[in-house]
Design an enzyme around this catalytic site. Structure first.
Site, PDB file in Angstrom:
ATOM      1  N   ASP A 150      -6.912   3.689   1.235  1.00 17.53           N
ATOM      2  CA  ASP A 150      -7.964   3.795   2.248  1.00 17.53           C
ATOM      3  C   ASP A 150      -8.721   5.112   2.103  1.00 17.53           C
ATOM      4  OD1 ASP A 150      -7.252   1.359   3.419  1.00 17.53           O
ATOM      5  OD2 ASP A 150      -5.844   2.301   4.808  1.00 17.53           O
ATOM      6  N   SER A 171       0.962   5.201  11.078  1.00 19.97           N
ATOM      7  CA  SER A 171       1.369   3.818  10.870  1.00 19.97           C
ATOM      8  C   SER A 171       0.169   2.995  10.455  1.00 19.97           C
ATOM      9  CB  SER A 171       1.961   3.245  12.167  1.00 19.97           C
ATOM     10  OG  SER A 171       2.033   1.834  12.114  1.00 19.97           O
ATOM     11  N   LYS A 172       0.360   2.165   9.431  1.00 20.81           N
ATOM     12  CA  LYS A 172      -0.708   1.263   8.998  1.00 20.81           C
ATOM     13  C   LYS A 172      -1.087   0.311  10.130  1.00 20.81           C
ATOM     14  CE  LYS A 172      -3.266  -0.545   5.613  1.00 20.81           C
ATOM     15  NZ  LYS A 172      -4.339   0.196   4.944  1.00 20.81           N
ATOM     16  N   ARG A 173      -0.090  -0.057  10.940  1.00 23.07           N
ATOM     17  CA  ARG A 173      -0.352  -0.990  12.044  1.00 23.07           C
ATOM     18  C   ARG A 173      -1.339  -0.417  13.054  1.00 23.07           C
ATOM     19  NH1 ARG A 173       5.139  -1.475  11.616  1.00 23.07           N
ATOM     20  NH2 ARG A 173       5.495  -0.176  13.460  1.00 23.07           N
ATOM     21  N   TYR A 188       0.850  -1.185   0.000  1.00 19.10           N
ATOM     22  CA  TYR A 188       0.000   0.000   0.000  1.00 19.10           C
ATOM     23  C   TYR A 188       0.886   1.236   0.000  1.00 19.10           C
ATOM     24  CZ  TYR A 188       1.278   0.286   4.905  1.00 19.10           C
ATOM     25  OH  TYR A 188       1.996   0.373   6.080  1.00 19.10           O
TER      26      TYR A 188
END
Length: 495
Positions: free
Chosen positions: A272, A262-264, A30
């Site tokens: 998105d 952060s994607k996390r 991504y």
């Protein structure tokens, strides 16, 4: 001795006399906002200076690769109008543009660096985790002092080794960054980083320097987390005798004052944001301003305007905080500025999530929504009444400002039904004229007719558009059916 002919041929390929920048993502699935900003700044520097923008895929870390991620990179750059002049898909004079396809180059340059005294073979047993943590004391490494003959002999016996950069024991290294200025570090604080691993593959830092030089990159744009590596990059360039590119280290994009995005942690990627109903052009505009300030008060920019005015002096040292509400503000402004036709096109898929009836024209609904929409994902929840009249209570007919109550609403609906039935046409002018004339005959304000008509037609207190537009879009037959349902509800409620 190394045959230098090949290196001379490589040098001859390098373009000169123009600004050349590169976006070099790892295909990990991504495009997060920080990555997109790096791509934008890299692109805008090149375009502002009339130079070339390159795409390079850095896929040497095979463990982190995600299938299909390269396609995501191409798609994102294409959607964001970041057309690259050279890259894996379009070619160019300094290819290949995929790091794994450049593997033969790195070992040769490492050997050249050994010959020049700026690297050495290290035969010490070190776990990869120790290497990755940087936990390596240069002074304790006996391989640094091996003679070339001793190192060659151990290698010829098949003893595994890595190739390390030879950092000077004494002195300092100074590098210049376009944002942070001159930074000087003591060489004793720098470790002899690994350049080539035991499997013969380059480390990220080494491959980066080799590729940037071989591709003639003049400006290197990256995150400020790489500031600590810049002195070692400088020493590599100096070791080869190469010109050092201009460094542009950008401070991070933060979720809040303390945490990087952060994607996390669920922070949105570009994909998105688009899935949430933001427009690409609004995202580009907003992300460009995350850490860059233009001269003057202007905050809305086309891509052509950004190319013309983008300059390095506007990039801030301070971290930028990603504010989703500010992005909503940008998005709503972009939506309002669209032509009705363009908005209808982007809104149609969202309209069709709620309005399945093929008889209803999505463009007609879009016209109601354009000035009332901040992000496209808000659209479906506003339209659920078009396909089916929702269940509602008669208390919705009570409205103080319109001086409407259940009894007056029942009177208005009973009166308007035959008027609507008799209309020769079904358009905004006819529908509005019928209700205005009826209100006059009842010696009442227009709202006393329009409020109950809208409630009965939509079954909701809040709707995009008023009674006229809703009735026109629903069509005469469906409108009359719904008004009769309203009469039934009110008659039952009033006993």
């Amino acid at each position: 001795m190394i045959d230098h002919t090949w290196f001379e041929e490589m040098e001859a390929r390098i373009p000169h006399g123009e600004v050349r920048t590169r976006f070099a993502p790892s295909p990990t699935g991504y495009m997060h906002v920080g990555n997109l900003r790096t791509a934008l700044y890299t692109y805008l520097i090149a375009r502002h200076e009339g130079g070339k923008f390159l795409l390079r895929i850095e896929d040497t870390d095979q463990g982190r690769l995600v299938e299909g991620a390269v396609d995501v990179i191409y798609k994102t750059l294409r959607e964001c109008h970041l057309e690259h002049d050279e890259g894996p898909d379009v070619g160019g004079p300094v290819g290949p543009y995929v790091q794994t396809e450049r593997r033969p180059f790195y070992g040769k340059y490492a050997e050249l660096l050994i010959e020049r005294g700026h690297a050495y073979r290290c035969f010490c047993e070190k776990a990869e985790s120790e290497e990755d943590s940087g936990d390596f004391e240069r002074g304790d490494d006996p391989c640094r002092s091996l003679s070339p003959e001793e190192a060659d002999k151990l290698a010829s016996l098949g003893k595994p080794f890595v190739i390390r950069q030879r950092i000077p024991h004494e002195g300092t290294t100074t590098f210049h960054d376009e944002i942070f200025g001159d930074i000087t570090v003591e060489n004793t604080t720098l470790d002899d980083q690994v350049l080539i691993k035991r499997d013969g593959l380059p480390t990220y830092n080494f491959a980066n320097v080799i590729d940037d030089h071989m591709m003639g990159i003049t400006h290197v744009v990256r995150g400020s987390e790489y500031l600590s590596s810049a002195p070692k990059y400088n020493l590599l360039y100096e070791g080869f005798g190469w010109p050092i590119p201009r460094y542009v280290h950008c401070s991070p994009v933060m979720r809040d004052a303390h945490n990087k995005m952060s994607k996390r942690h669920g922070d949105p990627s570009y994909e998105d944001l688009i899935a949430q109903g933001f427009l690409t052009d609004a995202v580009i505009n907003y992300v460009t301003l995350l850490g860059w300030s233009p001269k003057g008060e202007q905050e809305f920019f086309t891509m052509d305007e950004l190319k013309a005015c983008f300059d390095l002096s506007g990039i801030s040292k301070s971290p930028a905080i990603f504010d989703i509400e500010k992005l909503r503000y940008f998005n709503s402004a972009y939506i309002r500025a669209m032509s009705p036709e363009d908005f209808a096109t982007v809104a149609e898929p969202w309209i069709r999530r709620a309005v399945k009836n093929p008889a209803i024209d999505p463009a007609a609904i879009a016209a109601l929504l354009q000035q009332r929409t901040e992000i496209l994902s808000e659209i479906p929840e506003k339209l659920d009444f078009f396909d089916a009249l929702p269940e509602y209570g008669t208390e919705l007919f009570i409205h103080k400002k319109s001086k409407s109550d259940e009894a007056s609403s029942l009177e208005a609906l009973r009166a308007v039904i035959p008027v609507f039935e008799a209309l020769p046409g079904w358009d905004d002018k006819s529908i509005l004229g019928a209700m205005v004339t009826l209100a006059e005959s009842m010696e009442a304000k227009n709202a006393k007719v329009m409020w109950p008509v809208r409630i009965a037609a939509a079954g909701k207190a809040v709707t995009p558009g008023g009674a006229v537009e809703i009735c026109r879009i629903l069509g005469r037959d469906e409108t009359l059916r719904r008004l009769r349902v309203g009469v039934e509800k009110l008659t039952a409620a009033l006993g």
